[in-house]
Scaffold this active site. Structure first.
Site, PDB file in Angstrom:
ATOM      1  N   CYS A 100     -27.968  61.517 -40.807  1.00  0.00           N
ATOM      2  CA  CYS A 100     -29.226  61.845 -40.141  1.00  0.00           C
ATOM      3  C   CYS A 100     -28.910  62.824 -39.014  1.00  0.00           C
ATOM      4  CB  CYS A 100     -29.968  60.597 -39.650  1.00  0.00           C
ATOM      5  SG  CYS A 100     -29.196  59.717 -38.271  1.00  0.00           S
ATOM      6  N   ASN A 157     -27.090  60.229 -35.754  1.00  0.00           N
ATOM      7  CA  ASN A 157     -26.210  59.121 -36.155  1.00  0.00           C
ATOM      8  C   ASN A 157     -26.299  57.934 -35.201  1.00  0.00           C
ATOM      9  OD1 ASN A 157     -22.700  58.468 -36.727  1.00  0.00           O
ATOM     10  ND2 ASN A 157     -24.394  57.909 -38.024  1.00  0.00           N
ATOM     11  N   CYS A 216     -29.756  56.134 -35.302  1.00  0.00           N
ATOM     12  CA  CYS A 216     -30.902  55.357 -35.794  1.00  0.00           C
ATOM     13  C   CYS A 216     -30.864  55.161 -37.313  1.00  0.00           C
ATOM     14  CB  CYS A 216     -32.222  56.016 -35.390  1.00  0.00           C
ATOM     15  SG  CYS A 216     -32.568  56.004 -33.627  1.00  0.00           S
ATOM     16  N   ARG A 217     -31.234  56.204 -38.047  1.00  0.00           N
ATOM     17  CA  ARG A 217     -31.414  56.050 -39.496  1.00  0.00           C
ATOM     18  C   ARG A 217     -30.119  55.909 -40.274  1.00  0.00           C
ATOM     19  NH1 ARG A 217     -34.950  61.218 -40.436  1.00  0.00           N
ATOM     20  NH2 ARG A 217     -33.479  61.927 -38.856  1.00  0.00           N
ATOM     21  N   SER A 218     -29.158  56.809 -40.049  1.00  0.00           N
ATOM     22  CA  SER A 218     -27.937  56.735 -40.870  1.00  0.00           C
ATOM     23  C   SER A 218     -27.095  55.494 -40.568  1.00  0.00           C
ATOM     24  CB  SER A 218     -27.113  58.026 -40.787  1.00  0.00           C
ATOM     25  OG  SER A 218     -26.735  58.335 -39.480  1.00  0.00           O
ATOM     26  N   ASP A 225     -37.936  59.296 -38.418  1.00  0.00           N
ATOM     27  CA  ASP A 225     -36.949  59.013 -37.387  1.00  0.00           C
ATOM     28  C   ASP A 225     -37.560  58.082 -36.333  1.00  0.00           C
ATOM     29  OD1 ASP A 225     -35.008  58.982 -35.430  1.00  0.00           O
ATOM     30  OD2 ASP A 225     -34.624  61.144 -35.545  1.00  0.00           O
TER      31      ASP A 225
END
Length: 154
Positions: free
Chosen positions: A8, A11, A13-15, A123
């Site tokens: 993301c 690095n 939150c999402r990934s 995000d």
């Protein structure tokens, strides 16, 4: 060893959420000896930092650990080291391709392209909706694991 990298922007939150969710799925299927999982960001804003507190809190609700996870930036070498490079949104995919200087679609893909949703994972750093992100990441990770198991006869 099959190697999966979630990517993301920052690095945090999402990934890392996808990394933690996917690691749990891999562990639950007793495939940790066959599948390695990591995450990275296309920017260097959060290198060395732990996942966002919203990501940690949401994963804790589901009993999923982020212990030892730290942000890192995507490197050119990652292209050769990973079999699946999974971006969270279209801009991540564009940045990944720019960093790797390739349009290869065999290993670079957007997570939700594996689902019927075929959209970006929002995000939560900006939306604040960590539940929506968790639900979409989980759905995408399930489909990714099915794809890997099918392609590698696991």
């Amino acid at each position: 060893m099959i190697r999966v990298l979630f990517v993301c922007l920052g690095n945090i939150c999402r990934s890392p959420m996808a990394e933690a969710v996917f690691k749990k799925m891999v562990r639950d299927e007793q495939l940790e000896e066959k599948i390695f999982v990591d995450s990275a960001g296309t920017s260097d804003w959060h290198v060395g930092k732990p996942p966002h507190q919203g990501t940690v809190a949401k994963l804790n609700e589901y009993g999923i650990s982020t212990e030892g996870m730290r942000g890192r930036q995507l490197q050119k070498e990652d292209y050769d080291q990973f079999d699946y490079i999974i971006g969270m949104d279209a801009s991540n995919i564009e940045a990944i391709r720019h960093i790797f200087q390739t349009n290869d679609d065999t290993k670079i893909m957007r997570l939700l392209d594996l689902t019927d949703d075929k959209k970006d994972v929002p995000d939560p750093y900006f939306t604040g909706d960590f539940q929506e992100t968790y639900d979409l990441v989980t759905k995408g990770c399930r489909k990714l694991l099915e794809k890997i198991k099918r392609e590698h006869r696991l």
